[in-house]
Scaffold this motif. Structure first.
Motif, PDB file in Angstrom:
ATOM      1  N   PHE A 216      28.727 -54.936 -24.571  1.00 34.42           N
ATOM      2  CA  PHE A 216      28.738 -54.242 -23.642  1.00 34.42           C
ATOM      3  C   PHE A 216      28.681 -54.618 -22.294  1.00 34.42           C
ATOM      4  CE2 PHE A 216      26.164 -51.263 -20.696  1.00 34.42           C
ATOM      5  CZ  PHE A 216      26.939 -50.301 -20.475  1.00 34.42           C
ATOM      6  N   ASP A 217      27.834 -55.945 -22.203  1.00 36.33           N
ATOM      7  CA  ASP A 217      27.394 -56.591 -20.925  1.00 36.33           C
ATOM      8  C   ASP A 217      28.905 -57.227 -20.365  1.00 36.33           C
ATOM      9  OD1 ASP A 217      24.679 -56.064 -20.897  1.00 36.33           O
ATOM     10  OD2 ASP A 217      24.220 -57.870 -21.640  1.00 36.33           O
ATOM     11  N   LEU A 222      33.165 -57.975 -16.422  1.00 35.68           N
ATOM     12  CA  LEU A 222      34.524 -58.271 -16.293  1.00 35.68           C
ATOM     13  C   LEU A 222      35.066 -57.193 -15.187  1.00 35.68           C
ATOM     14  CD1 LEU A 222      35.745 -59.602 -19.804  1.00 35.68           C
ATOM     15  CD2 LEU A 222      35.163 -60.945 -17.748  1.00 35.68           C
ATOM     16  N   LYS A 223      34.478 -56.052 -15.184  1.00 34.98           N
ATOM     17  CA  LYS A 223      34.990 -54.923 -14.377  1.00 34.98           C
ATOM     18  C   LYS A 223      34.049 -55.076 -13.024  1.00 34.98           C
ATOM     19  CE  LYS A 223      36.158 -51.559 -17.739  1.00 34.98           C
ATOM     20  NZ  LYS A 223      35.795 -50.398 -18.538  1.00 34.98           N
ATOM     21  N   ILE A 230      34.453 -63.674  -7.129  1.00 34.44           N
ATOM     22  CA  ILE A 230      34.421 -65.214  -7.628  1.00 34.44           C
ATOM     23  C   ILE A 230      35.631 -65.367  -8.207  1.00 34.44           C
ATOM     24  CG2 ILE A 230      33.251 -66.906  -9.040  1.00 34.44           C
ATOM     25  CD1 ILE A 230      30.898 -64.952  -9.037  1.00 34.44           C
ATOM     26  N   LYS A 231      36.357 -64.675  -8.931  1.00 41.97           N
ATOM     27  CA  LYS A 231      37.674 -65.123  -9.683  1.00 41.97           C
ATOM     28  C   LYS A 231      38.822 -65.050  -8.587  1.00 41.97           C
ATOM     29  CE  LYS A 231      40.849 -63.063 -13.416  1.00 41.97           C
ATOM     30  NZ  LYS A 231      41.875 -63.154 -12.564  1.00 41.97           N
ATOM     31  N   LYS A 263      33.103 -68.697 -19.849  1.00 36.09           N
ATOM     32  CA  LYS A 263      34.674 -68.971 -20.457  1.00 36.09           C
ATOM     33  C   LYS A 263      35.386 -67.956 -19.759  1.00 36.09           C
ATOM     34  CE  LYS A 263      34.055 -65.428 -23.993  1.00 36.09           C
ATOM     35  NZ  LYS A 263      34.008 -64.933 -25.342  1.00 36.09           N
ATOM     36  N   TYR A 264      34.999 -67.025 -18.904  1.00 35.13           N
ATOM     37  CA  TYR A 264      36.025 -66.268 -18.322  1.00 35.13           C
ATOM     38  C   TYR A 264      36.101 -66.765 -16.688  1.00 35.13           C
ATOM     39  CZ  TYR A 264      35.168 -62.897 -21.528  1.00 35.13           C
ATOM     40  OH  TYR A 264      35.080 -62.278 -23.132  1.00 35.13           O
TER      41      TYR A 264
END
Length: 391
Positions: A216-217, A222-223, A230-231, A263-264
């Motif tokens: 869930f986290d 990611l949303k 940051i991305k 990892k993202y």
């Protein structure tokens, strides 16, 4: 199954308490101090305090609590007096101890809900000294005296000391301005062509530990605006251009609570490193970097202590103060030690200006820094040791 677990813990507690009573006859086992940080770490104020005491006061009965499989175990082997976390010896020495000295709340206590419960009831009481792992700048309810009951809380800056004493409910004599122990290690450093980026976490992610929580986290993270900002920054072509043209490396080290999502985080630039916890030492990155990019993280205070330029990347200030921590005495506009940016464009622009204006060697915020850190020397560990010994 839980019933058997509690029975086993009860037996372990009873036996270790009994052993402690017998061996306490020997003066060698009296007035024991237990020091710790997070259970697998030795790199913060706890480590620097322990190192100082073992080097300067070898006769002191001080022990460092850490997990057996910690990557940082070798850092403290040379100083001896290691106790492995949650071992039988840990329980025995907990009962022998007179002082629990920690950089993270409760980190040097055995992993036992029974002991925590008994402590809460005033049984097995020890003097608790909180070295902290950063400067308090916001009104954090968990830091209030009625929630901590710290016998001593050590501050790293004069305004912080005034705030904790006045606003967080501590008896005046429990609050000490002695300087953070790790500050002793910030006076001798060599910088390289490197930028360090570290942002703090966000409370509203409500990070859990179960498999269900983690799934869930992950989706929620990611949303989030936090991740997207940051991305965008790490994948910015303008950032890549600034780094390439100046041959500068940027090391992005996600906060401890955000490491699970590492990892993202990707980058288009060969000049950017995504740093995994355990492979990099945060204090060494602070010392070796010429510029810091952060948001509200207290790592900025360590960097300011060394009088090096800071850029505050604050893209969610309204939400941060509403849902993370309540604003305290520190106002970034009036008290901050660097320029404030709220978008990728502004951060990159600030970074470019900092480099172009030669701010590698000077900082226009030095006056604020001097007023904030009225203690700036290599005596923080000594002052802390003497104050703890006196109480």
């Amino acid at each position: 199954m839980k019933c058997f677990k509690y029975i086993f813990q009860g037996i372990k507690i009873s036996l270790s308490k009994l052993v402690s009573v017998f061996i306490k006859i020997n003066t060698k086992y009296r007035d024991v101090w237990l020091v710790g940080e997070r259970k697998n770490e030795a790199k913060d104020n706890g480590y620097h305090f322990f190192k100082y005491v073992r080097e300067k006061h070898k006769d002191k009965n001080i022990y460092y609590v850490i997990t057996k499989n910690s990557n940082e175990l070798n850092k403290i082997r040379e100083y001896g007096n290691i106790i492995f976390y949650d071992s039988f010896k840990h329980y025995v020495y907990y009962f022998l101890s007179t002082k629990l000295i920690s950089a993270h709340a409760g980190s040097n206590m055995p992993d036992s809900p029974i002991i925590w419960w008994l402590k809460g009831k005033g049984i097995f009481k020890r003097q608790v000294i909180y070295l902290k792992h950063g400067i308090i700048k916001e009104t954090i309810q968990s830091h209030r005296y009625e929630n901590t009951k710290y016998d001593m809380i050590i501050c790293g800056a004069k305004p912080e000391y005034d705030f904790v004493k006045k606003e967080l409910g501590y008896p005046k004599e429990n609050v000490k301005y002695l300087g953070l122990c790790r500050f002793d290690n910030l006076h001798d450093f060599k910088t390289k062509n490197q930028i360090f980026m570290m942002l703090t976490w966000r409370k509203w992610f409500d990070l859990g530990d179960s498999i269900k929580d983690k799934v869930f986290d992950e989706k929620r993270f990611l949303k989030s605006k936090y991740f997207k900002e940051i991305k965008m920054f790490l994948e910015s072509k303008e950032l890549d251009k600034v780094l390439s043209e100046n041959n500068i490396e940027l090391v992005f080290h996600p906060h401890h609570e955000i490491q699970r999502f590492i990892k993202y985080f990707k980058s288009i630039s060969k000049n950017i490193i995504i740093a995994k916890e355990g492979e990099y030492d945060v204090q060494e990155l602070l010392k070796s970097s010429k510029i810091l990019i952060t948001d509200y993280s207290s790592v900025a205070f360590d960097f300011a202590y060394m009088k090096k330029p800071i850029i505050y990347y604050q893209f969610d200030s309204e939400e941060y103060y509403k849902n993370h921590y309540q604003k305290g005495y520190f106002d970034y506009e009036k008290d901050g030690f660097g320029d404030i940016a709220s978008s990728v464009f502004e951060v990159v622009n600030c970074l470019k200006n900092t480099i172009d204006n030669g701010a590698f060697n000077q900082n226009k915020y030095n006056t604020r820094i001097d007023e904030f850190f009225t203690l700036n020397d290599k005596e923080n560990c000594r002052r802390t040791y003497e104050e703890i010994k006196r109480n």
